[in-house]
Structures are given as structure tokens and as C-alpha cells.
Design a protein around this motif. Structure first.
Motif, PDB file in Angstrom:
ATOM      1  N   CYS B 291       0.746  -1.236  -0.112  1.00  0.00           N
ATOM      2  CA  CYS B 291       0.103  -0.213  -0.140  1.00  0.00           C
ATOM      3  C   CYS B 291       0.709   1.246   0.206  1.00  0.00           C
ATOM      4  O   CYS B 291       0.621   2.094  -0.688  1.00  0.00           O
ATOM      5  CB  CYS B 291      -1.069   0.086   1.206  1.00  0.00           C
ATOM      6  N   LEU B 292       1.902   1.230   0.795  1.00  0.00           N
ATOM      7  CA  LEU B 292       2.662   2.377   1.147  1.00  0.00           C
ATOM      8  C   LEU B 292       3.484   2.622  -0.284  1.00  0.00           C
ATOM      9  O   LEU B 292       3.633   3.699  -0.799  1.00  0.00           O
ATOM     10  CB  LEU B 292       3.828   2.229   2.155  1.00  0.00           C
ATOM     11  N   LEU B 293       4.182   1.712  -0.907  1.00  0.00           N
ATOM     12  CA  LEU B 293       4.839   1.655  -1.969  1.00  0.00           C
ATOM     13  C   LEU B 293       3.933   2.390  -3.151  1.00  0.00           C
ATOM     14  O   LEU B 293       4.469   3.295  -3.752  1.00  0.00           O
ATOM     15  CB  LEU B 293       5.485   0.334  -2.524  1.00  0.00           C
ATOM     16  N   PHE B 294       2.872   1.766  -3.271  1.00  0.00           N
ATOM     17  CA  PHE B 294       1.997   2.335  -4.360  1.00  0.00           C
ATOM     18  C   PHE B 294       1.455   3.620  -4.061  1.00  0.00           C
ATOM     19  O   PHE B 294       1.643   4.462  -4.707  1.00  0.00           O
ATOM     20  CB  PHE B 294       0.396   1.463  -4.107  1.00  0.00           C
ATOM     21  N   PHE B 295       1.031   4.058  -2.757  1.00  0.00           N
ATOM     22  CA  PHE B 295       0.656   5.380  -2.559  1.00  0.00           C
ATOM     23  C   PHE B 295       1.882   6.664  -2.637  1.00  0.00           C
ATOM     24  O   PHE B 295       1.704   7.517  -3.316  1.00  0.00           O
ATOM     25  CB  PHE B 295       0.555   5.413  -0.968  1.00  0.00           C
ATOM     26  N   LEU B 296       3.123   6.080  -2.121  1.00  0.00           N
ATOM     27  CA  LEU B 296       4.240   7.052  -2.256  1.00  0.00           C
ATOM     28  C   LEU B 296       4.665   7.246  -3.616  1.00  0.00           C
ATOM     29  O   LEU B 296       5.068   8.068  -4.083  1.00  0.00           O
ATOM     30  CB  LEU B 296       5.414   6.538  -1.215  1.00  0.00           C
ATOM     31  N   ARG B 297       4.628   6.147  -4.642  1.00  0.00           N
ATOM     32  CA  ARG B 297       5.052   6.147  -5.904  1.00  0.00           C
ATOM     33  C   ARG B 297       3.972   7.241  -6.468  1.00  0.00           C
ATOM     34  O   ARG B 297       4.517   7.824  -7.518  1.00  0.00           O
ATOM     35  CB  ARG B 297       5.082   5.113  -6.717  1.00  0.00           C
ATOM     36  N   ARG B 298       2.835   7.029  -6.240  1.00  0.00           N
ATOM     37  CA  ARG B 298       1.865   7.837  -6.964  1.00  0.00           C
ATOM     38  C   ARG B 298       1.930   9.428  -6.582  1.00  0.00           C
ATOM     39  O   ARG B 298       1.681  10.220  -7.444  1.00  0.00           O
ATOM     40  CB  ARG B 298       0.551   7.618  -6.242  1.00  0.00           C
ATOM     41  N   ILE B 299       2.344   9.646  -5.218  1.00  0.00           N
ATOM     42  CA  ILE B 299       2.558  11.060  -5.193  1.00  0.00           C
ATOM     43  C   ILE B 299       3.964  11.375  -5.733  1.00  0.00           C
ATOM     44  O   ILE B 299       4.346  12.733  -5.424  1.00  0.00           O
ATOM     45  CB  ILE B 299       2.526  11.441  -3.606  1.00  0.00           C
ATOM     46  N   GLY B 300       4.825  10.715  -6.421  1.00  0.00           N
ATOM     47  CA  GLY B 300       5.835  11.054  -6.966  1.00  0.00           C
ATOM     48  C   GLY B 300       7.151  10.905  -6.512  1.00  0.00           C
ATOM     49  O   GLY B 300       7.902  11.854  -6.800  1.00  0.00           O
ATOM     50  N   LEU B 301       7.271  10.251  -5.561  1.00  0.00           N
ATOM     51  CA  LEU B 301       8.882  10.136  -4.942  1.00  0.00           C
ATOM     52  C   LEU B 301       9.603   8.999  -5.772  1.00  0.00           C
ATOM     53  O   LEU B 301       8.779   8.341  -6.432  1.00  0.00           O
ATOM     54  CB  LEU B 301       8.660   9.525  -3.566  1.00  0.00           C
ATOM     55  N   SER B 302      10.823   9.133  -5.838  1.00  0.00           N
ATOM     56  CA  SER B 302      11.589   8.321  -6.560  1.00  0.00           C
ATOM     57  C   SER B 302      11.650   6.733  -5.970  1.00  0.00           C
ATOM     58  O   SER B 302      11.254   6.929  -4.693  1.00  0.00           O
ATOM     59  CB  SER B 302      13.010   8.872  -6.522  1.00  0.00           C
ATOM     60  N   LYS B 303      11.938   6.084  -6.600  1.00  0.00           N
ATOM     61  CA  LYS B 303      12.027   4.563  -6.190  1.00  0.00           C
ATOM     62  C   LYS B 303      12.810   4.514  -4.598  1.00  0.00           C
ATOM     63  O   LYS B 303      12.319   3.818  -3.888  1.00  0.00           O
ATOM     64  CB  LYS B 303      12.573   3.490  -7.225  1.00  0.00           C
ATOM     65  N   ARG B 304      14.038   4.915  -4.780  1.00  0.00           N
ATOM     66  CA  ARG B 304      14.646   4.833  -3.469  1.00  0.00           C
ATOM     67  C   ARG B 304      14.080   5.426  -2.323  1.00  0.00           C
ATOM     68  O   ARG B 304      14.230   4.923  -1.431  1.00  0.00           O
ATOM     69  CB  ARG B 304      16.253   5.582  -3.850  1.00  0.00           C
ATOM     70  N   LYS B 305      13.705   6.847  -2.706  1.00  0.00           N
ATOM     71  CA  LYS B 305      12.982   7.285  -1.370  1.00  0.00           C
ATOM     72  C   LYS B 305      11.796   6.599  -0.775  1.00  0.00           C
ATOM     73  O   LYS B 305      11.508   6.559   0.311  1.00  0.00           O
ATOM     74  CB  LYS B 305      12.682   8.930  -1.849  1.00  0.00           C
ATOM     75  N   SER B 307      11.565   3.450  -1.184  1.00  0.00           N
ATOM     76  CA  SER B 307      11.691   2.370  -0.459  1.00  0.00           C
ATOM     77  C   SER B 307      12.229   2.722   1.119  1.00  0.00           C
ATOM     78  O   SER B 307      11.885   2.093   2.016  1.00  0.00           O
ATOM     79  CB  SER B 307      12.809   1.484  -0.793  1.00  0.00           C
ATOM     80  N   LEU B 308      12.831   3.897   0.990  1.00  0.00           N
ATOM     81  CA  LEU B 308      13.336   4.209   2.405  1.00  0.00           C
ATOM     82  C   LEU B 308      12.266   4.558   3.201  1.00  0.00           C
ATOM     83  O   LEU B 308      12.407   4.337   4.377  1.00  0.00           O
ATOM     84  CB  LEU B 308      14.356   5.583   2.326  1.00  0.00           C
ATOM     85  N   ALA B 309      11.101   5.479   2.878  1.00  0.00           N
ATOM     86  CA  ALA B 309      10.060   5.788   3.756  1.00  0.00           C
ATOM     87  C   ALA B 309       9.338   4.600   4.103  1.00  0.00           C
ATOM     88  O   ALA B 309       9.046   4.364   5.317  1.00  0.00           O
ATOM     89  CB  ALA B 309       9.230   6.670   2.584  1.00  0.00           C
ATOM     90  N   THR B 310       9.195   3.725   3.229  1.00  0.00           N
ATOM     91  CA  THR B 310       8.572   2.381   3.818  1.00  0.00           C
ATOM     92  C   THR B 310       9.261   1.561   4.541  1.00  0.00           C
ATOM     93  O   THR B 310       8.636   1.441   5.623  1.00  0.00           O
ATOM     94  CB  THR B 310       8.156   1.608   2.375  1.00  0.00           C
ATOM     95  N   LEU B 311      10.516   1.550   4.621  1.00  0.00           N
ATOM     96  CA  LEU B 311      11.362   1.207   5.531  1.00  0.00           C
ATOM     97  C   LEU B 311      11.189   1.713   6.764  1.00  0.00           C
ATOM     98  O   LEU B 311      11.000   0.891   7.977  1.00  0.00           O
ATOM     99  CB  LEU B 311      12.657   0.928   5.125  1.00  0.00           C
ATOM    100  N   LEU B 312      11.061   2.763   6.967  1.00  0.00           N
ATOM    101  CA  LEU B 312      10.900   3.593   7.992  1.00  0.00           C
ATOM    102  C   LEU B 312       9.546   3.322   8.850  1.00  0.00           C
ATOM    103  O   LEU B 312       9.445   3.034   9.738  1.00  0.00           O
ATOM    104  CB  LEU B 312      11.308   5.319   7.903  1.00  0.00           C
ATOM    105  N   PHE B 313       8.508   3.481   7.932  1.00  0.00           N
ATOM    106  CA  PHE B 313       7.443   3.136   8.506  1.00  0.00           C
ATOM    107  C   PHE B 313       7.110   1.769   9.005  1.00  0.00           C
ATOM    108  O   PHE B 313       6.543   1.294   9.890  1.00  0.00           O
ATOM    109  CB  PHE B 313       6.138   3.556   7.362  1.00  0.00           C
ATOM    110  N   LEU B 314       7.743   0.825   8.204  1.00  0.00           N
ATOM    111  CA  LEU B 314       7.805  -0.359   8.579  1.00  0.00           C
ATOM    112  C   LEU B 314       8.114  -0.738  10.167  1.00  0.00           C
ATOM    113  O   LEU B 314       7.466  -1.350  10.941  1.00  0.00           O
ATOM    114  CB  LEU B 314       8.578  -1.182   7.734  1.00  0.00           C
TER     115      LEU B 314
END
Lengths: 119, 817
Positions: B291-305, B307-314
Motif C-alpha cells: 500500500c505504502l509503495l503504491f501510495f508513495l510512488r503515486r505522489i511522485g517520490l523516486s523509487k529509492r526514497k 523504499s526508504l520511507a516504507t522501511l521507516l514506516f515498517l
């Protein structure tokens, strides 16, 4: 595209596959059948005659709904209807009144007869 | 779950990238060859642990072989030689790790082995749960120190609740320590092993008079505490708004709160095989991550960012739901996957799985025996392994149809991959599970997704919170209604015996061969043919092979009470009494039913109730409902107990009549076995003080030269009557009357029976068995076994001699004559 020439090994494989499948299913069916068979029939040999046990009897007019639901063939729904009939009519006058409850036919009536009384 | 993306044409700059080209990422050559160092390391380490478990090679040999091969491997830069030498040292490391785990366990068992009074100082690490009886339960992490306690830092504490403790407090308390029990009955849970996987070694009971001192109160700024308060408020708002079943379902699904989960719902969900949704696991973490990957990609973050944000939320999510092993396991897997994405962009799908597997079994090799661990790794493995295959074979289909077919086949493959494990641990075969999961997974995806929005945004604002909760409630109700409908499908699930290890081995052999057919240069059909040949041999072999002809009696360890199962030489079962039931335990459901299922029985042939006391009749109502016996025998002296009434109601419902047996009756019809009733007399004994006990049904089972005597709960008057009745009392084994209670005429009785072995079914309540009984047995030199000491006792007779197996003490057999 040319149609594939039938390969004899391929056909043989199919036939063997089918036969093995049938034989496996038969084997499993037999295992299941044997599991369902009763392993023995018991008989009581005695010097003194065995005493019959009086079954647990529920009163149609007093038993609670969840007790009535324990009668053979009577579930919670039917028990609810029996109680509804009781409240509507005041009480069961005779056991045959049970036949007036929707869902109780003569066969079920015979089945629950030994387990119910009026009192 | 959708498949992790796979690289298509990257040049092979390093091993990882080369691996990514392979669609499944794991091939038999990869495990031994030089292609994937990580996988071969994990593989040899695992094999090492398994060899350690089953073969116990000498410690020093594996130690030196490991060191030497590591040194030989060092000079080789790379290639096959290096891989094989490192493989050998990893293999030895696996053996050593298992030895180490055993050593740790022995150390702990010596430290914790006995029940004792002790002081303990530690930090409260879970939210104390107030229970009925005015107690609170929580886990305590012991302060590290040099003694063996430091290895097992956690204990469960049950303390009086007059002052509720707070999460994070440091306390000093005195209590009575008892270790968790290991398995005591066939098919029963092994709590010791289960909690060992959670670093928990026992229970501290604090009495009202024991001191409990607060050393340090909680820091206000602790993150954990803040998360806990948040979780509490979330659960409260779920439970405040929703109907109870939906609320329990949702709070288990969303935040892993399973306190007060309704048992009937639990049973329904485990029957259809979707109970894994309730323990927060890889599945949840997967959904959250996706869900997060999908959402964050949609709002235009780069792939690495992203992943990083998802990792933190995880990390935050894992902290919120609590660090239980399934969550740690899934979190680790997802974190490795995301790290892989950050570092290399294309992480091969099998690597995070293999890495988290290796890390976890290195931390605690005992995980390998745990059902949850086996099931989650196996199902993720099957999903990853079948997905590419399923996708290629479904290429001709268009998207909506294709998606449905894909989910269908993956779900079926997962069921096919895990069913032997489910049958092994839960004695359950539920083909319905694949259909149920097919419906349940989209539903819980939806629920977790809405729940996530609610957690992050909705719960701060009352208006959006109530709107989202209503949505959640509707979805949950419809999901539960669907589960109930699925559970009603006939033949959806049934109980089966535990499969043999040989069956599992062959099954998984063929399963792997099927997955890797192309590498083995075989067509899938030929592998299926091989599997079918094996299945035929298994089915027909089982059907045609003569069964070993023994009379087997199992005396269950039911605490205080009686329950024994007879299995006759030509098949057929008779259960004698059913243990007790009170508000804490229903022996019928928790002890006897699993044991019967494990041995492959879903029906009993006959049940015999010696007398209607609660410690004999208690488990029967459940068992009569579950196992539909064809005969029911009793002594005819109805007890006034409510449990006896339940039992009769269950009989009535099953349409079964009770047969009353008395002295002189003989039951015939069982091949080679006769059952004689020696007691009660007609008319009954009266005025004995405890008439139910003294008129208990005494059964003698004769099989050629051996005889077993089940002496119910007779007391002095009953035994005296039995002694004067001029019946043949002699037997090879006696179940001592009344749980080993005091008998003045016990010596005469034992002499009349002259048993070679005595069984005492007892749970150390009401000062039973009596010291007097031990003296009598000792003076007559009769060996005896107590269920409280040995766990369940399994007695086998081949017609000439008896063999006693003690379940708790390794199950080794004690041969009698």
C-alpha cells in the motif's frame, strides 16, 4: 501451423496417467469406506436382564428454549417456534399439539415423542 | 501479493544481478554451484542444523572441520572451490549452532527446571491485562546479569491487581516460579517448546502477601509507551463502535490485539484455514508495504526514497503491533527486500526469504519445529516458486480473467504446498482453505488498506473516524458472513491422522521436482506420473497391509480425573471416562479430542462412563458431540451434576440410548477381546457414604493371556464387595481405584488382582494419591506409574506381555512380561 503428429509415448503416458489416477482414487475411496465401517457390533450377555434407563425428558410447557433445541431433530429455529406456539396458545394441552407447530411433521413428532412430557 | 519485479536484461555485473535474470531465482544448481553465494550458505547452514538434530555428530569433529575448510577456502578468490569450502564450514556452523542451542537449553532447564520460590527484578514489557479473579498478567524482562537468567530474560507474571502496573515500570517482586509444561499427551500442545520460541521460560505467581516493589517508574517520553497508548485507544474505539464479533475480528486483523477473542469464531476460522489472518504476519506486512509503495510512488517520490520511507514506516508498524516472532520474521523479510531495493534496485525474490530464514534459525534453531514458522516460510516459498510458472502458462488470457485464474492457481498451489504441515500440526485436512483464502485475502487486503488510512489519518478526527469505521464494520460483517457460508460447504474440512514422515518426505520431494522440472530435464507430466505411482503404493499399501495386532490402552494425563482409550487389535475404540471440565479447561476438547484426531479417529465406537462424577463425565458432552459413538454404557446411578445432565442431553441429541451394565454382564462382539463387568452389584450398594464412587463400573478387558482391570473410583465398601463376589479378579494391569486413594483393604485387593503393573491416574489434588497406597504397592513390590509424573501412559499388549510407554519421559518403553 501444422497439426502435431500424435506421439505414441505421449498417448501411452496419458493412458497410464488416467489409469493411475483412477486406481489412486479407488484406493483412497476404499480407505475412507473402511474408516466409516463400524469395527464391531457389541452384544450384552447377562445373567440379569439389563435395566432400561429413562431418557432425559423435557417438559413442553416449562422447558427453556435452549433445552428444547437439544431434542433430536429440533434445532434452535424450531425450538423458537415451539416456544412461540406456547406463548401464543398459553400451553400445550396434549402432545399432539406439537403437530400444529410449523415444521413438525408426523415423522419428527414420532422421533421426539419419547423425550417430551406436558409437565 | 503481487510478484516482486524481475530484471529483464541487465548485464551480469555481479552475482546478484545475474541471479535476478532467472525467473525463479533458485535452481538446484544454484544451491551447490557458485552462482548464488547467499543461497548456498543458507542451504548448507540449514542442512547442518538438520544433521545436528537427527544425527548428533561429535562436537570437536565438526568444529575442526569447519575451521579447516574455512581456512582452505580463504585463498580462493571465488568460484566453485571457494563456494564448496565455505559451504562445508557453514554446514559445520549449522551443526555447532544446534549443539549450542541444546547447551543453552540444558543450562536454562537446570536453572529453571524446578518449581521454586524466587525474587526477580525486571521491566514490565507488555501492557498488564487485568483478568477475572482480580489478577493482572504481564511479561517481565529480567535485568541482565551473569547467571543463566540472562539467557531467558522473559517470564510471565500473574500478580494481584489491587495496583495495576504500568508498561515500562521497573519492579522487584517475590513469587512462585513454575516452568511451562512440555507435551503431556499424544497430540497435545508442547507449551514449553512453544514459549521457548518466544524466549519465555515460565510463570511467576505472586500471592497477595508477597511483596512487589516499584523501583523506577516510566519515563514520559518513551516511544514504546506512546505507541502502546495509541494502540489501546485504537482498540477502544474499535470495540466501542462495532458489534462484538466484528470488533474482535478487526482489532486482531489491524493491530494484532487478540485479548478476549471469541473461541467459536476462532474455531470457525481455523476450520476453513484463514486463521493466519488474525496473527499479524508476513501477509500484513506485505499489504502495508505494498500500500505504502503504491501510495508513495503515486505522489511522485523516486523509487529509492519510496523504499526508504516504507522501511521507516515498517519499523514503526512492527513496534506498534509488538515484537512477536511472526511479526519480526515478516518485518525482517520486508526490510531485507527493501534494503535490497535501495542498494541494488533489483533484489532477486528468493534472497530476502533465504536471508531472513537464515537469520531467524541462527537466532533460535527451535523455530524450525514451530508450526507458524514452517507455514509462513513454506507458503511464501510456494508463492514465489509458482508465480512465474503460473504467469507464463496463463499468458493467453486477458486481464480480469487472468487475474482471477492466477489467484486461483496460486491459492491452490499454496494449499498443496502446506497441507501435510497443517495435517501434521493440527490434524486437519481442509481443501476448503484454498477457496476461503481466495475470498479472504482480497477482503483482508481491503480491510487492512482502509484500516491503514484510518490509523494514519482518520483516527485523529471524529468525523472521518466514524465514517471509516462504518466502512470497516460493513466490510468486516460481510467477510464474516462469507466465512460462515464457506464453512457450511460439505466435505470442506475434516480431521485426519498425523501423516508419516516418509509420506511428507516423498510428497515434498515430488513437489520440488515439479517446481524445478525444467532444471531436472523432465516433463511435468512425468513427475506427476511418478507422484501418482507413489500415491498408489501408499493408498493400496495402507489398505492391504495387515495392521499390527495389539491391544492398546492410553491413560491420558488429564490432571485430576480419569480418561482412558482402548484400541482393539482388529480395530475399534472404547473410551472409558472423559476427564473433567470446569471454567478453565474442558479436557474433552483440549486433551482427548486432539489425541483421537492425531491417531486418525473421527468417530468413537463405544464410550463407557464409570460413574457420573465431574472428574469422569466432564469431557464427555463435547466428545459425544464430536465423535458420535455407537454405544454408551454407564452404571445407571445418575449423578446430580449438571455435567451429567449435559452428557445425557448430548446423548439425546445424538439419538443414542444409554445401556446400564451391572455385575455379570459380558460384552461380546470384539474379536479376540472380552469385556467383563465386575461391578456394581444388583442391587446397588447403599449407605456407603459415597454411593456413586462405590457403585462405579469396574471393567476387566481380557486379551489372550493379558487382562486390564479398570477399577473406577471404588472405595473400601466397593472393594470389599468386589472381594467377596467370588469373581476372577486377577489381571496383568490395574488402574488403581479412586486415583490412588486410601484403601484399608488395598493390600487384600492387590493380592487378589496380583497385577504386574499399576497405573494411577491422578493430578495431585485432594491429597491423592495417599501415602498408604504407595506403601502397599512398595511392600508387594508392584511397579506403578502415575500420570502426573509420566504424562500419558500408553500400554500395549500383544496377547502375552505388556509394554508401558511413558509419554513425557521420551516415550521409551518399559517392557513387562
Amino acid at each position: 501451423v501444422l497439426p502435431k503428429a500424435p506421439n505414441p509415448t505421449d498417448r501411452l503416458e496419458r493412458v497410464v496417467f488416467f489409469l493411475l489416477l483412477v486406481s489412486f482414487l479407488t484406493g483412497v475411496g476404499l480407505l475412507q469406506w473402511r474408516r466409516q465401517q463400524p469395527s464391531f457390533h457389541l452384544e450384552v450377555l447377562s445373567e440379569s436382564p439389563t435395566l432400561p434407563v429413562s431418557p432425559v425428558v423435557f417438559s413442553l410447557n416449562h422447558a427453556a428454549e435452549e433445552d428444547l433445541a437439544k431434542l433430536p431433530g429440533v434445532g434452535p429455529k424450531l425450538a423458537k417456534r415451539i416456544v412461540a406456539y406456547r406463548t401464543r396458545q398459553g400451553r400445550f394441552q396434549v402432545l399432539e399439539d406439537l403437530l400444529n407447530v410449523k415444521g413438525i411433521g408426523p415423522a419428527l413428532y414420532e422421533k421426539i415423542l419419547p423425550y417430551v412430557t406436558l409437565e | 501479493m503481487t510478484p516482486p519485479p524481475v530484471a529483464d536484461g541487465a548485464s551480469a555485473r555481479n552475482n546478484l544481478r545475474r541471479l535476478a535474470k532467472q525467473p525463479d531465482g533458485l535452481s538446484p544448481s544454484a544451491t551447490g554451484g557458485g552462482v548464488t553465494p547467499l543461497l548456498s550458505v543458507v542451504f548448507s547452514f540449514t542442512v547442518g542444523i538438520l544433521v545436528g538434530i537427527f544425527l548428533h555428530p561429535p562436537f570437536w569433529i565438526s568444529f575442526w572441520v569447519g575451521i579447516v575448510s574455512a581456512f582452505i577456502g580463504l585463498p580462493f578468490p571465488s568460484g566453485k572451490a571457494a563456494t564448496s569450502f565455505f559451504g562445508i564450514s557453514c554446514f559445520c556452523l549449522g551443526i555447532l549452532r544446534w549443539e549450542g542451542a541444546l547447551w543453552e537449553r540444558n543450562l536454562l532447564e537446570n536453572a529453571f527446571g524446578k518449581e521454586k520460590e524466587a525474587w526477580i527484578e525486571g521491566v514490565v514489557v507488555t501492557d498488564p491485562v487485568p483478568s477475572s479473579f482480580g489478577r493482572q498478567t504481564f511479561l517481565l524482562r529480567r535485568k541482565a546479569s551473569r547467571d543463566p537468567w540472562a539467557l531467558a530474560p522473559l517470564v510471565k507474571v500473574i500478580a494481584p491487581a489491587d495496583r495495576l502496573l504500568d508498561y515500562g515500570e521497573t519492579i522487584l517482586l517475590k513469587g512462585f516460579f513454575s516452568p511451562f509444561p512440555s507435551a503431556r499427551n499424544p497430540g497435545g500442545p508442547d507449551w514449553r517448546a512453544y514459549f521457548q520460541g518466544r524466549s519465555l521460560y515460565g510463570t511467576f505467581r505472586v500471592r497477595e502477601t508477597d511483596p512487589m516493589l516499584r523501583i523506577k517508574s516510566v519515563g514520559l517520553l518513551s516511544l514504546n509507551r506512546w505507541l502502546l497508548l495509541w494502540k489501546r485507544s485504537l482498540v477502544r474505539s474499535i470495540k466501542g463502535v462495532l458489534p462484538s464479533q466484528e470488533a474482535s475480528f478487526l482489532s486482531a486483523l489491524l493491530v494484532g490485539d487478540r485479548a478476549e477473542f471469541p473461541p467459536e469464531l476462532w474455531e470457525l476460522l481455523s476450520r476453513i484455514g484463514v486463521v493466519h489472518l488474525l496473527s499479524i504476519s508476513g501477509f500484513h506486512v506485505g499489504i502495508v508495504v505494498l500500500c505504502l509503495l503504491f501510495f508513495l510512488r503515486r505522489i511522485g517520490l523516486s523509487k529509492r526514497k519510496t523504499s526508504l520511507a516504507t522501511l521507516l514506516f515498517l519499523g514503526l508498524f512492527v513496534a506498534l503491533v509488538g515484537p512477536a516472532p511472526p511479526i519480526l520474521r515478516a518485518g525482517l523479510m520486508a526490510a531485507l527486500y527493501l534494503t535490497g531495493k535501495i542498494l541494488w534496485r533489483q533484489a532477486p525474490p528468493f534472497h530476502p526469504l533465504a536471508a531472513s530464514f537464515a537469520v531467524l534459525i541462527f537466532l533460535n534453531p527451535f523455530y524450525l519445529f514451530e508450526a507458524g514458522f514452517q507455514l509462513s516460510f513454506l507458503s511464501v516459498f510456494v508463492i514465489l516458486a509458482t508465480l512465474s510458472f503460473v504467469q507464463t502458462s496463463l499468458r493467453p488470457f486477458r486481464n480480469p480473467v487472468r487475474f482471477v485464474l492466477e489467484s486461483f492457481w496460486v491459492s491452490a498451489a499454496v494449499w498443496g504446498g502446506i497441507f501435510p504441515v497443517v495435517a501434521w500440526h493440527f490434524h486437519l485436512l481442509n481443501p476448503i482453505a484454498f477457496l476461503a483464502n481466495l475470498c479472504a485475502i482480497p477482503y483482508s487486503f481491503l480491510l487492512v488498506a482502509i484500516g491503514l488510512v484510518w490509523l494514519l489519518i482518520g483516527s485523529w478526527n471524529p468525523f472521518s473516524s466514524s465514517a471509516l469505521l462504518t466502512m470497516l464494520s460493513w466490510t468486516a460483517s460481510s467477510a464474516l458472513a462469507l466465512f460462515r457460508a464457506i464453512a457450511r460447504i460439505p466435505f470442506g474440512s475434516f480431521h485426519v491422522g498425523r501423516p508419516s514422515p516418509l509420506f511428507c518426505l516423498f510428497y515434498y520431494g515430488f513437489f520440488l521436482a515439479w517446481l524445478w522440472a525444467s532444471q531436472l530435464r523432465l516433463t511435468r507430466r512425468r513427475i506427476l506420473l511418478g507422484a501418482l505411482v507413489f500415491l498408489n503404493v501408499w493408498a493400496w499399501g495402507t489398505f492391504l497391509c495387515p495392521r499390527d495386532e495389539v491391544l492398546r490402552a492410553t491413560f491420558f494425563d488429564v490432571g485430576h480425573g480419569d480418561a482412558a482409550l482402548l484400541e482393539f487389535p482388529k480395530g475399534g475404540t472404547l473410551l472409558i471416562d472423559g476427564g473433567r471440565r470446569d471454567d478453565r479447561v474442558d479436557v474433552g476438547r483440549e486433551v482427548i479430542a486432539p489425541a483421537l484426531w492425531m491417531r486418525g479417529y473421527d468417530r468413537l465406537d463405544a464410550v463407557l462412563l464409570s460413574h457420573a462424577d465431574a472428574d469422569h463425565v466432564g469431557g464427555l458432552p463435547t466428545l459425544l458431540k464430536e465423535f458420535h459413538p455407537r454405544y454408551f454404557f454407564e452404571s445407571g446411578l445418575a449423578g446430580p451434576t449438571g455435567l451429567y445432565r449435559d452428557c445425557r442431553a448430548a446423548l439425546t441429541q445424538a439419538g443414542l440410548d444409554a445401556t446400564v451394565l451391572q455385575r455379570g454382564n459380558r460384552l461380546v462382539g470384539i474379536p479376540e477381546v472380552t469385556l467383563d463387568i465386575l461391578h456394581p452389584p444388583n442391587p446397588y450398594l447403599t449407605g456407603t457414604g459415597r454411593d456413586e464412587n462405590n457403585n462405579g463400573l469396574v471393567l476387566k478387558v481380557t486379551y489372550w493371556e493379558t487382562a486390564l482391570l479398570f477399577a473406577a473410583d471404588l472405595e473400601e465398601n466397593g472393594v470389599a464387595d468386589l472381594l467377596t463376589s467370588r469373581q476372577n479378579l486377577s489381571a496383568t494391569l490395574i488402574k488403581f481405584p479412586h486415583h490412588g486413594g486410601h484403601l484399608d483393604n488395598g493390600r487384600e485387593f492387590l493380592q487378589a488382582v496380583s497385577p504386574e503393573v499399576t497405573v494411577i491416574s491422578v493430578g495431585r489434588l485432594y491429597s491423592l494419591p495417599s501415602r498408604h497406597t504407595f506403601n502397599q504397592l512398595a511392600s508387594l513390590k508392584i511397579p506403578f506409574f502415575q500420570t502426573v509424573e509420566e504424562g500419558a501412559l500408553v500400554v500395549e499388549s500383544d496377547g502375552t506381555s505388556l509394554k508401558v510407554k511413558r509419554f513425557r519421559n521420551g516415550g521409551e518403553s518399559v517392557s513387562m512380561w
